[in-house]
Design a protein around this motif. Structure first.
Motif, PDB file in Angstrom:
ATOM      1  N   TYR A  14     -23.825   3.362 -78.165  1.00 44.61           N
ATOM      2  CA  TYR A  14     -23.731   2.634 -76.892  1.00 44.61           C
ATOM      3  C   TYR A  14     -23.023   1.295 -77.095  1.00 44.61           C
ATOM      4  CZ  TYR A  14     -26.861   5.833 -74.398  1.00 44.61           C
ATOM      5  OH  TYR A  14     -27.408   6.924 -73.786  1.00 44.61           O
ATOM      6  N   CYS A  21     -14.998  -0.566 -73.963  1.00 45.69           N
ATOM      7  CA  CYS A  21     -14.776  -0.871 -72.545  1.00 45.69           C
ATOM      8  C   CYS A  21     -14.373  -2.334 -72.337  1.00 45.69           C
ATOM      9  CB  CYS A  21     -16.022  -0.542 -71.727  1.00 45.69           C
ATOM     10  SG  CYS A  21     -16.339   1.224 -71.556  1.00 45.69           S
ATOM     11  N   GLU A  28     -12.191   3.698 -68.606  1.00 48.83           N
ATOM     12  CA  GLU A  28     -13.553   3.234 -68.873  1.00 48.83           C
ATOM     13  C   GLU A  28     -14.579   4.326 -68.609  1.00 48.83           C
ATOM     14  OE1 GLU A  28     -11.418   1.442 -67.129  1.00 48.83           O
ATOM     15  OE2 GLU A  28     -11.362  -0.629 -67.869  1.00 48.83           O
ATOM     16  N   ALA A  32     -17.270   5.882 -71.170  1.00 48.23           N
ATOM     17  CA  ALA A  32     -18.710   5.880 -70.874  1.00 48.23           C
ATOM     18  C   ALA A  32     -19.276   7.296 -70.898  1.00 48.23           C
ATOM     19  CB  ALA A  32     -18.957   5.228 -69.520  1.00 48.23           C
ATOM     20  N   SER A  36     -22.117   8.624 -73.567  1.00 48.39           N
ATOM     21  CA  SER A  36     -23.416   9.163 -73.152  1.00 48.39           C
ATOM     22  C   SER A  36     -23.645  10.564 -73.711  1.00 48.39           C
ATOM     23  CB  SER A  36     -23.518   9.174 -71.624  1.00 48.39           C
ATOM     24  OG  SER A  36     -22.570  10.074 -71.058  1.00 48.39           O
ATOM     25  N   ILE A  77     -24.852   7.985 -65.697  1.00 49.93           N
ATOM     26  CA  ILE A  77     -23.434   7.635 -65.838  1.00 49.93           C
ATOM     27  C   ILE A  77     -22.555   8.677 -65.159  1.00 49.93           C
ATOM     28  CG2 ILE A  77     -21.561   7.485 -67.536  1.00 49.93           C
ATOM     29  CD1 ILE A  77     -23.477   5.997 -69.358  1.00 49.93           C
ATOM     30  N   ILE A  94     -19.836  -0.539 -65.810  1.00 54.59           N
ATOM     31  CA  ILE A  94     -19.830   0.313 -67.000  1.00 54.59           C
ATOM     32  C   ILE A  94     -20.275  -0.485 -68.225  1.00 54.59           C
ATOM     33  CG2 ILE A  94     -18.356   1.665 -68.538  1.00 54.59           C
ATOM     34  CD1 ILE A  94     -16.632   2.328 -66.074  1.00 54.59           C
ATOM     35  N   LEU A  98     -23.870   0.385 -70.282  1.00 56.98           N
ATOM     36  CA  LEU A  98     -23.822   0.801 -71.683  1.00 56.98           C
ATOM     37  C   LEU A  98     -24.599  -0.178 -72.562  1.00 56.98           C
ATOM     38  CD1 LEU A  98     -20.117   1.987 -72.088  1.00 56.98           C
ATOM     39  CD2 LEU A  98     -22.174   3.404 -72.050  1.00 56.98           C
TER      40      LEU A  98
END
Length: 511
Positions: A14, A21, A28, A32, A36, A77, A94, A98
């Motif tokens: 993360y 990002c 982005e 993300a 995830s 997400i 985002i 995160l």
């Protein structure tokens, strides 16, 4: 390989996604989404791999919590990528989500009390950016300001408690602390104060009355933020208290505070929830009540029930917040409950529920000798299953059969999960008769309030109670006035101008 590495890997993933990002000017959402998915994969695979290498089983509780967090992160997400399409603040969202997920993953996987508390505190700071996603909205800024004040009060409690723990035991390692606490029968004054401060911090961070207003009013934030808050972040207070079970079992004062504050919040928030129509506001009050129930269970020493409650509540709230937009369409296909029909047997239902809840475990004890339920859990189940026996018609036999089947299914599911989680959560703590009596009174009042509001809304007592319940017993207004006198929120020039424009627009409409 260290068995806790899976949690550090997830937190590092993360964190890496957050850093990418920061520098990326596009893609982005792709970053993300990939982050995830990788986090979910690692939470599934790494514990298994490290267990094979060390020929020992990984800690089940951190593994389960890590899997829950990564699963929620993946779903939220993925949902947010569609929900926020075209939103100018997507990039900021985002990064914040995160970063928050990384901190929560670090919290649930760490075996160091200092790291846990730091992650818990910093996650509230990162959550501030999510709550103020729409910066031009005055209400969002005010709610985030209230949340910020409450969280900083909790941080003061945590810092003081950490200092006292280290002074008394000389370590922040949870295994070392649990080993030392296991050899004690009475806590020193420093550890008693530390336990009380940890309990107060959990009360503050789980939005217990009367400091609950920020949780109810965060509806200004996007729906994915509400899902993350209600399904993940706010539950961390329960997880931290479960992790400190060895300390709480020796601290009757901290247990009493958790039970009294938690059960009182559950009672009042449960009444308020039944008066609300807005689905998201109703869910928010439900979260407030459920957090109260969870802290009450921890105070009673029912750690396996609290852990089951935590996981079930997380999944339940994530689903209901993310599907809140479909409620109107679903309601069209459902018949409203006829207002002229009264539900019969609301008090006899308690007796029927008691027969099932007490009788089924006695039958199973013929084959499973070690099967037993704590008295406090039995009381909770009896009053919780009683509404399943309510009947909307005079068909007594069909209503009784239906109630027995429903309560039987619920009870067997609970017994199954109780047996499972008893091997994961800390062992049940000592039972205090006085606290159990207080909880019984609270559950009886909650049941009577539910009966009155739903079945007898025209009675004089219910009519007097209803406005108070609908307005949250005016507790948040009192707290808001006090906090804004001490530390008022300041609007920027842009926000002030937006508010002026809204006032002008409203005035024009009224003319």
């Amino acid at each position: 390989m260290d068995l806790t590495l899976g949690g550090h890997y997830v937190a590092a993933l993360y964190g890496l996604g957050f850093l990418l990002c920061l520098v990326a000017r596009s893609y982005e959402w792709a970053i993300a989404g990939l982050t995830s998915r990788l986090a979910l994969f690692v939470s599934l695979v790494v514990p298994l791999g490290s267990g094979l290498l060390t020929a020992t089983l990984p800690p089940v509780l951190p593994t389960m919590m890590g899997l829950l967090i990564t699963l929620l992160g993946w779903v939220i997400i993925d949902y947010a990528s569609r929900y926020l399409e075209g939103d100018p603040g997507q990039r900021r969202f985002i990064r914040a989500i995160l970063f928050t997920l990384g901190l929560v993953a670090l919290l649930v996987k760490s075996d160091n009390l200092l790291v846990m508390m730091l992650a818990w505190s910093v996650s509230s700071l990162s959550l501030h950016f999510l709550l103020t996603h729409y910066r031009e909205r005055k209400a969002a800024r005010i709610v985030a300001h209230k949340k910020f004040l409450v969280s900083r009060m909790a941080d003061v409690c945590l810092i003081t408690a950490l200092f006292l723990v280290y002074q008394a035991l000389g370590s922040f390692s949870l295994p070392v602390l649990n080993q030392q606490l296991g050899q004690m029968t009475i806590l020193s004054p420093e550890l008693n104060i530390a336990a009380l401060l940890f309990a107060v911090a959990a009360i503050l961070k789980t939005a217990q009355l009367p400091l609950h207003g920020w949780l109810i009013q965060v509806m200004e934030a996007p729906t994915p933020v509400s899902a993350l808050l209600h399904a993940g972040v706010v539950n961390m207070g329960g997880f931290v208290m479960i992790s400190l079970a060895a300390l709480l079992n020796l601290a009757p004062l901290a247990q009493s505070v958790l039970v009294i504050v938690g059960s009182t919040t559950a009672l009042l928030a449960g009444w308020v929830m039944m008066t609300r129509i807005s689905i998201k506001v109703r869910l928010a009050w439900s979260t407030c009540a459920q957090m109260g129930f969870m802290l009450m269970e921890i105070g009673l020493g029912l750690y396996e029930l609290a852990l089951l409650h935590l996981i079930a509540h997380s999944v339940y709230k994530a689903y209901h917040f993310l599907s809140a937009g479909e409620v109107v369409a679903q309601t069209i296909h459902q018949d409203y409950f006829p207002p002229a029909v009264r539900i019969h047997g609301v008090f006899g239902s308690v007796l029927c529920s008691a027969v099932v809840v007490l009788g089924v475990p006695m039958l199973w004890q013929q084959w499973l000798v070690n099967l037993s339920l704590p008295l406090s859990a039995s009381v909770i189940l009896i009053l919780g299953c009683a509404p399943l026996f309510w009947r909307a018609t005079n068909a007594v036999r069909s209503g009784l059969v239906t109630g027995v089947l429903r309560s039987g299914v619920v009870l067997h599911l609970y017994l199954l999960w109780h047996s499972t989680f008893a091997h994961i959560a800390p062992s049940t703590g000592p039972e205090q008769v006085g606290l159990l009596g207080f909880v019984c009174v609270v559950f009886i009042l909650l049941y009577l309030g539910q009966v009155g509001i739903r079945c007898y809304p025209h009675y004089r007592v219910v009519k007097r109670l209803y406005p108070w319940a609908y307005n949250g017993f005016y507790l948040d207004e009192t707290f808001t006035r006090f906090t804004f006198k001490v530390w008022p929120a300041k609007l920027t020039l842009e926000q002030a101008q937006t508010q002026v424009n809204r006032n002008h627009s409203t005035a024009g409409e009224s003319v």
